[in-house]
Design a protein around this motif. Sequence first.
Motif, PDB file in Angstrom:
ATOM      1  N   VAL A   6       0.880  -1.167   0.000  1.00 24.49           N
ATOM      2  CA  VAL A   6       0.000   0.000   0.000  1.00 24.49           C
ATOM      3  C   VAL A   6       0.914   1.212   0.000  1.00 24.49           C
ATOM      4  N   GLN A   7       0.726   2.051  -1.005  1.00 21.33           N
ATOM      5  CA  GLN A   7       1.579   3.229  -1.149  1.00 21.33           C
ATOM      6  C   GLN A   7       0.710   4.380  -1.654  1.00 21.33           C
ATOM      7  N   ASN A   8       0.834   5.539  -1.030  1.00 20.54           N
ATOM      8  CA  ASN A   8       0.028   6.707  -1.403  1.00 20.54           C
ATOM      9  C   ASN A   8      -1.467   6.385  -1.413  1.00 20.54           C
ATOM     10  N   ASN A   9      -1.888   5.599  -0.429  1.00 21.56           N
ATOM     11  CA  ASN A   9      -3.285   5.203  -0.240  1.00 21.56           C
ATOM     12  C   ASN A   9      -3.846   4.356  -1.389  1.00 21.56           C
ATOM     13  N   ILE A  10      -2.960   3.714  -2.142  1.00 25.38           N
ATOM     14  CA  ILE A  10      -3.359   2.798  -3.212  1.00 25.38           C
ATOM     15  C   ILE A  10      -2.788   1.424  -2.889  1.00 25.38           C
ATOM     16  N   GLY A  11      -3.668   0.414  -2.839  1.00 23.89           N
ATOM     17  CA  GLY A  11      -3.207  -0.958  -2.665  1.00 23.89           C
ATOM     18  C   GLY A  11      -2.801  -1.520  -4.012  1.00 23.89           C
ATOM     19  N   GLU A  12      -1.744  -2.304  -4.017  1.00 25.44           N
ATOM     20  CA  GLU A  12      -1.268  -2.843  -5.284  1.00 25.44           C
ATOM     21  C   GLU A  12      -0.770  -4.269  -5.114  1.00 25.44           C
ATOM     22  N   PRO A  58      -7.322   1.480   1.659  1.00 23.23           N
ATOM     23  CA  PRO A  58      -6.892   2.205   0.462  1.00 23.23           C
ATOM     24  C   PRO A  58      -8.088   2.736  -0.335  1.00 23.23           C
ATOM     25  N   GLU A  59      -7.807   3.716  -1.194  1.00 25.06           N
ATOM     26  CA  GLU A  59      -8.828   4.230  -2.103  1.00 25.06           C
ATOM     27  C   GLU A  59      -9.247   3.150  -3.098  1.00 25.06           C
ATOM     28  N   LYS A  60      -8.284   2.359  -3.539  1.00 25.29           N
ATOM     29  CA  LYS A  60      -8.557   1.278  -4.490  1.00 25.29           C
ATOM     30  C   LYS A  60      -7.419   0.273  -4.429  1.00 25.29           C
ATOM     31  N   ILE A  61      -7.636  -0.859  -5.084  1.00 27.07           N
ATOM     32  CA  ILE A  61      -6.598  -1.884  -5.243  1.00 27.07           C
ATOM     33  C   ILE A  61      -6.390  -2.041  -6.741  1.00 27.07           C
ATOM     34  N   GLN A  62      -5.138  -2.038  -7.148  1.00 20.76           N
ATOM     35  CA  GLN A  62      -4.827  -2.145  -8.569  1.00 20.76           C
ATOM     36  C   GLN A  62      -3.694  -3.140  -8.804  1.00 20.76           C
ATOM     37  N   LEU A  63      -3.513  -3.479 -10.068  1.00 22.53           N
ATOM     38  CA  LEU A  63      -2.418  -4.355 -10.483  1.00 22.53           C
ATOM     39  C   LEU A  63      -2.232  -4.236 -11.974  1.00 22.53           C
ATOM     40  N   MET A  64      -1.097  -4.744 -12.440  1.00 19.35           N
ATOM     41  CA  MET A  64      -0.855  -4.931 -13.864  1.00 19.35           C
ATOM     42  C   MET A  64      -0.944  -6.431 -14.110  1.00 19.35           C
ATOM     43  N   GLY A  65      -1.973  -6.849 -14.831  1.00 21.81           N
ATOM     44  CA  GLY A  65      -2.182  -8.272 -15.090  1.00 21.81           C
ATOM     45  C   GLY A  65      -1.674  -8.666 -16.461  1.00 21.81           C
ATOM     46  N   GLY A  94     -12.685 -10.422  -9.025  1.00 15.27           N
ATOM     47  CA  GLY A  94     -13.452  -9.191  -8.948  1.00 15.27           C
ATOM     48  C   GLY A  94     -12.824  -7.979  -9.613  1.00 15.27           C
ATOM     49  N   PHE A  95     -11.626  -8.118 -10.158  1.00 13.67           N
ATOM     50  CA  PHE A  95     -10.985  -6.996 -10.830  1.00 13.67           C
ATOM     51  C   PHE A  95     -11.645  -6.748 -12.186  1.00 13.67           C
ATOM     52  N   ARG A  96     -11.546  -5.509 -12.648  1.00 12.91           N
ATOM     53  CA  ARG A  96     -11.990  -5.177 -13.991  1.00 12.91           C
ATOM     54  C   ARG A  96     -10.854  -4.438 -14.694  1.00 12.91           C
ATOM     55  N   GLN A  97     -10.792  -4.631 -15.980  1.00 12.06           N
ATOM     56  CA  GLN A  97      -9.775  -3.952 -16.782  1.00 12.06           C
ATOM     57  C   GLN A  97     -10.098  -2.476 -16.863  1.00 12.06           C
ATOM     58  N   THR A 114      12.030  -5.600 -23.165  1.00 20.67           N
ATOM     59  CA  THR A 114      11.013  -6.110 -24.083  1.00 20.67           C
ATOM     60  C   THR A 114       9.639  -5.650 -23.614  1.00 20.67           C
ATOM     61  N   GLN A 115       8.701  -5.653 -24.513  1.00 18.04           N
ATOM     62  CA  GLN A 115       7.336  -5.207 -24.211  1.00 18.04           C
ATOM     63  C   GLN A 115       6.465  -6.432 -23.959  1.00 18.04           C
ATOM     64  N   ILE A 116       5.736  -6.400 -22.834  1.00 16.61           N
ATOM     65  CA  ILE A 116       4.845  -7.482 -22.444  1.00 16.61           C
ATOM     66  C   ILE A 116       3.428  -6.924 -22.425  1.00 16.61           C
ATOM     67  N   GLU A 117       2.523  -7.481 -23.237  1.00 17.48           N
ATOM     68  CA  GLU A 117       1.145  -7.001 -23.218  1.00 17.48           C
ATOM     69  C   GLU A 117       0.550  -7.266 -21.842  1.00 17.48           C
ATOM     70  N   SER A 118       0.026  -6.205 -21.231  1.00 17.73           N
ATOM     71  CA  SER A 118      -0.507  -6.259 -19.871  1.00 17.73           C
ATOM     72  C   SER A 118      -1.780  -5.438 -19.794  1.00 17.73           C
ATOM     73  N   PHE A 119      -2.449  -5.561 -18.658  1.00 22.76           N
ATOM     74  CA  PHE A 119      -3.730  -4.890 -18.460  1.00 22.76           C
ATOM     75  C   PHE A 119      -3.735  -4.236 -17.083  1.00 22.76           C
ATOM     76  N   LYS A 120      -4.019  -2.928 -17.057  1.00 18.25           N
ATOM     77  CA  LYS A 120      -4.218  -2.277 -15.758  1.00 18.25           C
ATOM     78  C   LYS A 120      -5.594  -2.709 -15.283  1.00 18.25           C
ATOM     79  N   MET A 121      -5.620  -3.250 -14.059  1.00 18.28           N
ATOM     80  CA  MET A 121      -6.865  -3.770 -13.506  1.00 18.28           C
ATOM     81  C   MET A 121      -7.095  -3.170 -12.129  1.00 18.28           C
ATOM     82  N   VAL A 122      -8.360  -2.930 -11.799  1.00 16.53           N
ATOM     83  CA  VAL A 122      -8.716  -2.338 -10.520  1.00 16.53           C
ATOM     84  C   VAL A 122      -9.828  -3.131  -9.857  1.00 16.53           C
ATOM     85  N   LEU A 123      -9.856  -3.038  -8.534  1.00 18.71           N
ATOM     86  CA  LEU A 123     -10.877  -3.703  -7.733  1.00 18.71           C
ATOM     87  C   LEU A 123     -11.641  -2.634  -6.977  1.00 18.71           C
TER      88      LEU A 123
END
Length: 158
Positions: A77-83, A115-122, A134-137, A149-158
């Motif tokens: 948890v950093q800057n009130n964002i869970g990750e 936290p305000e939200k929980i996020q990740l790079m999936g 329960g995450f959404r893109q 190298t570039q890895i296709e990823s998705f920012k996801m939030v809960l």
Amino acid sequence: MKEYIIRNSKISDKEAVNAVHVRSIREVCNKDYTPEQIEAWSNVLYTDDIWVPNVENQFHCVVEINGSVEGFIHARVQNNIGEIMGLFLTPEAIGIGAGRALFEKAKEYIKGHSPEKIQLMGTKTAKGFYEKMGFRQEGESIQFPIRGTQIESFKMVL
């Protein structure tokens, strides 16, 4: 069904967790990415200057099967964002509920900080799992740079 235990990571788990990280990318994610992407992405080597603070100051748990580390999760948890920083499993730990159990422990830790939200790079490999949790893109997929190298990823939030 295989039995597993989940416990907090220890400093002495560094090599085992590093091996899980590499195996997960090479043996689980390889169906979704090119050999070049897998090679660059899996060329990871944990150093004490990163490993020790992560284990001591953030949330880090492993899953063991028959005494062998077969998965891990890292969150903060950093800057009130869970990750969720990473969730990696070997093939031996997939399909037995270990990923869900690790995720629920990390979510409990994060929610304890309100936290305000929980996020990740999936990744393409993990996107469906995170959607089940329960995450959404959020937005379009992105090309996430990892070791040149570039890895296709998705920012996801809960």
